[in-house]
Motif scaffolding. Structure first.
Motif, PDB file in Angstrom:
ATOM      1  N   LYS A 129       7.647   5.305   6.412  1.00  0.00           N
ATOM      2  CA  LYS A 129       7.439   5.564   7.836  1.00  0.00           C
ATOM      3  C   LYS A 129       8.383   4.729   8.702  1.00  0.00           C
ATOM      4  O   LYS A 129       8.451   4.926   9.903  1.00  0.00           O
ATOM      5  N   ASP A 154       9.307   1.029   3.552  1.00  0.00           N
ATOM      6  CA  ASP A 154       8.218   1.798   4.151  1.00  0.00           C
ATOM      7  C   ASP A 154       8.770   3.171   4.517  1.00  0.00           C
ATOM      8  O   ASP A 154       9.671   3.265   5.346  1.00  0.00           O
ATOM      9  N   GLU A 213       0.796  -1.223   0.000  1.00  0.00           N
ATOM     10  CA  GLU A 213       0.000   0.000   0.000  1.00  0.00           C
ATOM     11  C   GLU A 213       0.834   1.282   0.000  1.00  0.00           C
ATOM     12  O   GLU A 213       0.488   2.243  -0.673  1.00  0.00           O
ATOM     13  N   ARG A 214       1.911   1.333   0.778  1.00  0.00           N
ATOM     14  CA  ARG A 214       2.660   2.584   0.856  1.00  0.00           C
ATOM     15  C   ARG A 214       4.155   2.434   0.619  1.00  0.00           C
ATOM     16  O   ARG A 214       4.903   3.395   0.780  1.00  0.00           O
TER      17      ARG A 214
END
Length: 121
Positions: free
Chosen positions: A76, A74, A11-12
């Motif tokens: 994040k 990721d 997703e990210r």
């Protein structure tokens, strides 16, 4: 890679190209519990930033130092980076499509068999 990590990277995840500049290994052995050592490959991305990719489960298939690699990470930093392109969602991809086709084919065959039986009655 567990399904949650896989979903997050799908997703990210950011896909980037970089160069492996070092390998590290730590842990494992020395204790009463036989724990395999953790292995990391350090990668310098095209923008100059670096990240470490855990390749403990890759066996002997580590990319060589100075080789160009594709990584997905990721932004994040909550999920470990991995070598390769963005992963498929859990439950998708070629295996899942094949399973869906088998189920669809089975349903069609069942419908044909049932419709022929109704005409025989």
């Amino acid at each position: 890679m567990n399904e949650v990590d896989r979903r997050v990277l799908h997703e990210r995840g950011v896909v980037a190209t970089g160069v492996v500049y070092a390998h590290r290994q730590f842990g494992g052995g020395g204790g009463t519990v036989d724990v395999p050592p953790a292995r990391l490959s350090d990668v310098r991305l095209a923008d100059g930033s670096t990240l470490s990719v855990d390749d403990t489960d890759s066996g002997s298939d580590r990319p060589a130092v100075n080789s160009e690699v594709t990584v997905t990470y990721d932004p994040k930093g909550q999920v470990p980076a991995r070598f390769g392109p963005r992963p498929d969602l859990p439950g998708t991809g070629p295996a899942a499509v094949g399973q869906a086709m088998v189920v669809a084919g089975s349903l069609c065959l069942s419908a044909v068999v049932l419709s022929r039986r109704s005409f025989d009655l």
